[in-house]
Enzyme design. Structure first.
Site, PDB file in Angstrom:
ATOM      1  CG  ASN A 158      -0.217  -0.239   2.501  1.00 16.70           C
ATOM      2  OD1 ASN A 158       0.341  -1.319   2.707  1.00 16.70           O
ATOM      3  ND2 ASN A 158      -0.172   0.744   3.371  1.00 16.70           N
ATOM      4  CB  SER A 206     -10.665  -3.275   1.771  1.00 18.70           C
ATOM      5  OG  SER A 206     -11.231  -2.106   2.317  1.00 18.70           O
ATOM      6  CB  CYS A 324      -2.312   3.346   9.026  1.00 13.76           C
ATOM      7  SG  CYS A 324      -3.702   2.638   8.205  1.00 13.76           S
TER       8      CYS A 324
HETATM    9  N1  PLP Z   1      -4.539  -4.045   3.936  1.00 14.28           N
HETATM   10  C1  PLP Z   1      -4.029  -3.147   3.073  1.00 14.28           C
HETATM   11  C2  PLP Z   1      -2.933  -3.581   2.132  1.00 14.28           C
HETATM   12  C3  PLP Z   1      -4.508  -1.841   3.034  1.00 14.28           C
HETATM   13  O1  PLP Z   1      -3.986  -0.950   2.179  1.00 14.28           O
HETATM   14  C4  PLP Z   1      -5.554  -1.476   3.930  1.00 14.28           C
HETATM   15  C5  PLP Z   1      -6.090  -0.091   3.954  1.00 14.28           C
HETATM   16  O2  PLP Z   1      -5.379   0.881   4.053  1.00 14.28           O
HETATM   17  C6  PLP Z   1      -6.047  -2.438   4.817  1.00 14.28           C
HETATM   18  C7  PLP Z   1      -5.522  -3.715   4.783  1.00 14.28           C
HETATM   19  C8  PLP Z   1      -7.134  -2.122   5.781  1.00 14.28           C
HETATM   20  O3  PLP Z   1      -8.351  -1.928   5.081  1.00 14.28           O
HETATM   21  P1  PLP Z   1      -9.682  -1.542   5.831  1.00 14.28           P
HETATM   22  O4  PLP Z   1      -9.690  -0.051   5.899  1.00 14.28           O
HETATM   23  O5  PLP Z   1     -10.790  -2.063   4.971  1.00 14.28           O
HETATM   24  O6  PLP Z   1      -9.643  -2.203   7.165  1.00 14.28           O
END
Ligand code: PLP
Length: 386
Positions: A158, A206, A324
């Site tokens: 991400n 997601s 985050c």
């Molecule tokens: N995993 C990855 C690779 C992400 O980019 C994100 C979101 O930023 C998440 C998990 C978490 O997603 P959610 O907001 O649906 O919990």
């Protein structure tokens, strides 16, 4: 593809953090909110059955995107929730599971794994990455030799946008008798997940990463018999409109995948080329040979990323790291894992184009970011002269 101006105001180049809701998704959600008042669990009457059939249609659409059967899909509140559920299923009969996981996983995965480790339920073998953020295959081999029973992998990162060799890793895990859990949150709609969906024991999605609403996700469970009734406690009444939105977003993602890949890759390359030409010394980070089509991660040596963000203000929305981690003063764990020198970490910027981005927006973003970089450099040189 229809170009719909979904978002007046600043140019949005932060599609890794979240994507705007596609107007077609919004229409599907509004229709459910307006016309389908029933509780999908109330199947004794038509209102409930209509709501249940909305969910079943969405389940079919999400299954098609993931390359599995509808009964393998569990709707969740988010990718984070799906990860938690997958780990609950994988650890349900064991309290000594050895888990192999990448150091560059999303905090949703890292937090869940560290909580289980803290409770003594699992031990973790960390899978290392190289300077481009690419997986070191030897560390996976080592973890499997050490007896890893579950391999956690993201399909794409991400922050850097790096795409990982998930198919080969699942095959290696399977051969060693280990389960596989794939976080495909960033990959959905950008990479074809159907091969992975056939093989992975668990796959996480997601909706808000592929033009669906926030607060809804899905977990693919290869063998639904692994989920005994009641494993997750009482299930709340599903958010029917959000699930309908996720289903519509999944259908669009699959239908538009090829077209959108070419569009976003062209726009991303235009953005990258424009910035490289306009900003001397700019460095493109990550694995440019294995990268999400819409993703660009750069550093501008000597130009602090927060100084750029302050200068571009609300004209162009980009970020310094993952949603985050941004806001935190610490460099992200991903940039630490790839051992980026401090000068590149402090100047790192993450940009990502999307379905509704236009050439005009790209050119404006290039000019705005380049102007900000020049202004920061000029101000620094003035200070040095003084
Ligand atoms: N995993 C990855 C690779 C992400 O980019 C994100 C979101 O930023 C998440 C998990 C978490 O997603 P959610 O907001 O649906 O919990």
């Amino acid at each position: 593809m229809d170009r719909v101006n979904v978002q007046p105001g600043p140019i949005y180049l932060d599609h890794h953090a979240t994507t705007p809701v596609d107007p077609r998704v919004l229409d599907a959600m509004m229709a459910v909110l307006r016309d389908i008042p029933g509780n999908p669990n109330s199947v004794e009457h038509g209102f409930g059955r209509a709501a249940a059939s909305v969910i079943e249609r969405a389940r079919g659409d999400v299954a098609a995107l993931a390359g599995c059967e509808p009964e393998q899909i569990i709707f969740t509140c988010s990718a984070s929730d799906a990860i938690g559920r997958a780990l609950k299923i994988a650890t349900q009969d064991r309290d000594d599971l050895r888990v192999a996981a990448m150091t560059v996983e999303h905090p949703a995965m890292l937090t869940a794994l560290r909580a289980l480790e803290g409770n003594g339920r699992i031990s973790i073998e960390w899978l290392e990455v190289d300077g481009r953020g690419q997986l070191d295959p030897a560390s996976l081999e080592r973890a499997l030799e050490l007896g890893a029973g579950l391999v956690c992998m993201m399909a794409a990162n991400n922050e850097l946008g790096t795409v990982y060799p998930v198919g080969a890793s699942i095959a290696a895990a399977c051969q060693a008798g280990a389960l596989s859990l794939v976080d495909a949150s960033q990959a959905a709609g950008r990479l074809d997940l159907r091969e992975i969906g056939l093989q992975a024991d668990f796959l996480v999605l997601s909706a808000h990463k592929f033009y669906g609403p926030k607060g809804v996700g899905a977990l693919l469970v290869q063998d639904p018999a692994d989920v005994p009734p009641g494993l997750f406690g009482h299930e709340a009444t599903p958010n029917v409109a959000a699930i309908a939105g996720m289903g519509t977003a999944a259908r669009l993602a699959l239908d538009l995948m090829d077209e959108e890949r070419s569009l976003t890759m062209r726009l991303r390359d235009r953005l990258q080329g424009g910035l490289v030409a306009a900003v001397p010394g700019l460095i493109v980070n990550g694995d440019t040979q294995a990268r999400l089509p819409h993703s660009l991660h750069i550093s501008i040596p000597g130009v602090a990323n927060d100084a750029i963000l302050t200068r571009i203000g609300d004209k162009v929305a980009i970020s310094t790291g993952s949603a985050c981690a941004s806001g935190a003063q610490e460099p992200s764990h991903v940039l630490r894992a790839v051992r980026l020198p401090e000068s590149l970490t402090d100047s790192a910027l993450r940009l990502s184009v999307g379905r509704f981005t236009t050439d005009t927006e790209i050119d404006f973003a290039v000019a705005t970011i380049a102007q900000a970089a020049h202004a920061v450099r000029a101000a620094r040189e003035e200070r040095v002269v003084c």
